[in-house]
Every structure is written in C-alpha cells, then in structure tokens.
Design a protein around this motif. Structure first.
Motif, PDB file in Angstrom:
ATOM      1  N   TYR A  11       4.147  -0.348   3.554  1.00  0.00           N
ATOM      2  CA  TYR A  11       4.483  -1.640   4.151  1.00  0.00           C
ATOM      3  C   TYR A  11       4.512  -1.464   5.659  1.00  0.00           C
ATOM      4  O   TYR A  11       4.462  -0.347   6.174  1.00  0.00           O
ATOM      5  N   PHE A  58      -5.260  -6.329  -4.461  1.00  0.00           N
ATOM      6  CA  PHE A  58      -4.104  -5.603  -3.942  1.00  0.00           C
ATOM      7  C   PHE A  58      -2.868  -5.906  -4.777  1.00  0.00           C
ATOM      8  O   PHE A  58      -2.664  -7.027  -5.235  1.00  0.00           O
ATOM      9  N   TYR A  59      -2.099  -4.844  -5.003  1.00  0.00           N
ATOM     10  CA  TYR A  59      -0.781  -4.975  -5.596  1.00  0.00           C
ATOM     11  C   TYR A  59       0.193  -5.246  -4.457  1.00  0.00           C
ATOM     12  O   TYR A  59       0.015  -4.743  -3.345  1.00  0.00           O
ATOM     13  N   HIS A  60       1.223  -6.049  -4.744  1.00  0.00           N
ATOM     14  CA  HIS A  60       2.215  -6.331  -3.718  1.00  0.00           C
ATOM     15  C   HIS A  60       3.526  -6.752  -4.375  1.00  0.00           C
ATOM     16  O   HIS A  60       3.573  -7.047  -5.564  1.00  0.00           O
ATOM     17  N   ILE A  69       0.401 -11.152   4.731  1.00  0.00           N
ATOM     18  CA  ILE A  69       1.393 -10.213   4.204  1.00  0.00           C
ATOM     19  C   ILE A  69       2.591 -10.231   5.144  1.00  0.00           C
ATOM     20  O   ILE A  69       2.479  -9.824   6.311  1.00  0.00           O
ATOM     21  N   VAL A 100       6.840  -6.178   3.289  1.00  0.00           N
ATOM     22  CA  VAL A 100       6.448  -6.338   1.881  1.00  0.00           C
ATOM     23  C   VAL A 100       5.519  -5.193   1.469  1.00  0.00           C
ATOM     24  O   VAL A 100       4.426  -5.027   2.034  1.00  0.00           O
ATOM     25  N   PRO A 101       5.923  -4.384   0.488  1.00  0.00           N
ATOM     26  CA  PRO A 101       5.060  -3.306   0.012  1.00  0.00           C
ATOM     27  C   PRO A 101       3.751  -3.860  -0.552  1.00  0.00           C
ATOM     28  O   PRO A 101       3.739  -4.903  -1.206  1.00  0.00           O
ATOM     29  N   HIS A 102       2.652  -3.133  -0.284  1.00  0.00           N
ATOM     30  CA  HIS A 102       1.356  -3.530  -0.807  1.00  0.00           C
ATOM     31  C   HIS A 102       0.454  -2.304  -0.942  1.00  0.00           C
ATOM     32  O   HIS A 102       0.697  -1.269  -0.323  1.00  0.00           O
ATOM     33  N   GLN A 103      -0.565  -2.451  -1.786  1.00  0.00           N
ATOM     34  CA  GLN A 103      -1.513  -1.373  -2.024  1.00  0.00           C
ATOM     35  C   GLN A 103      -2.892  -1.981  -2.301  1.00  0.00           C
ATOM     36  O   GLN A 103      -3.207  -2.354  -3.425  1.00  0.00           O
ATOM     37  N   LEU A 130       5.535  -3.500  -6.325  1.00  0.00           N
ATOM     38  CA  LEU A 130       4.083  -3.645  -6.483  1.00  0.00           C
ATOM     39  C   LEU A 130       3.739  -4.298  -7.821  1.00  0.00           C
ATOM     40  O   LEU A 130       2.766  -3.962  -8.467  1.00  0.00           O
ATOM     41  N   PRO A 153       0.372   3.271  -1.253  1.00  0.00           N
ATOM     42  CA  PRO A 153       1.320   2.158  -1.179  1.00  0.00           C
ATOM     43  C   PRO A 153       2.142   2.261   0.105  1.00  0.00           C
ATOM     44  O   PRO A 153       2.586   3.352   0.473  1.00  0.00           O
TER      45      PRO A 153
END
Length: 130
Positions: A52, A69-71, A89, A93-96, A75, A50
């Motif tokens: 950003y 993807f999680y965001h 994105i 913004v956090p993403h995985q 998340l 995870p």
C-alpha cells in the motif's frame, strides 16, 4: 521561481513492489512537490508484491492490455481493468496488481507522493493472493 520541464523517455527502474516502471515526473526528475507520474509495464503473468501507499492516493489509466488487482484490508476484493479504464486507490489501501493475460500491459500511474518509492509499504509475502 519554478520552471516548466520536459522529461523525455524516462529511465527504467524496478520498484520495491516488484514491477518495472519508466520514470516520468517526480521530485527527483522534475523537482515536483506533490505528484509523481510514471509508466508501468507489466509483462504477461507479471505481478506485484502486496503493498500500500502510506498517506498517498494513486490514480491509474490503463493504456494497453488488461490487468487485475486484489485490494482491501485482506486483499479480499478482485477487480479487472481493461484498456481505457481508470482506477483510483485511496491512501493506505492494500492492493496487489497482476497481469493474468498473455499480452503486455501498460498503465500510466500518478500518485500524490512526489517521491515514488518512499511511501511504498510492503505487506508480508504471506499476504499475497498469487
């Protein structure tokens, strides 16, 4: 005066996020001042840590396969990305991203940071949804 450049078959590198990229356009390879573009290859079951990108936007085009993807701040959102889809994105913004399939996924990634890895901020592993 700036000059045009062709980057052939960029070298592979392993990013902080835990994913493998093929270097394309960046400050390092082409002397770019405001953009980088690389190809990401995500194997079946592959996932990123995870993270950003501080102060830099990301645009993605899914060339082959599909990913998810999680965001969001925690998340908490999940989206699927199919071949031919575009993803935006925003900065910060956090993403995985991850590949839940049994097929290789390839994506073209562009960021407004010419130095690919400098703006990557890793979140604690405890933030991972995977």
């Amino acid at each position: 005066m700036a000059e045009c450049k062709v980057i052939r078959g960029g070298a592979a590198f392993h990013g902080k996020q835990g994913m493998d990229y093929f270097a394309g356009i960046s400050a390092e390879s082409a002397g770019s001042a405001g953009i980088c573009m690389h190809m990401l290859v995500l194997p079946p079951g592959g996932k990123a840590r995870p993270h950003y990108h501080e102060s830099h936007e990301t645009a993605i085009f899914q060339l082959q396969g599909s990913t998810s993807f999680y965001h969001g701040p925690n998340l908490e959102f999940l989206d699927s990305v199919a071949q031919g889809d575009y993803v935006y994105i925003p900065a910060g913004v956090p993403h995985q991203p991850f590949n839940p399939t049994d097929q290789i996924a390839r994506a073209l990634i562009a960021r407004t940071d010419p130095n690919e890895q400098e703006s990557v901020v890793l979140l604690p592993d405890s933030a991972s949804r995977l």
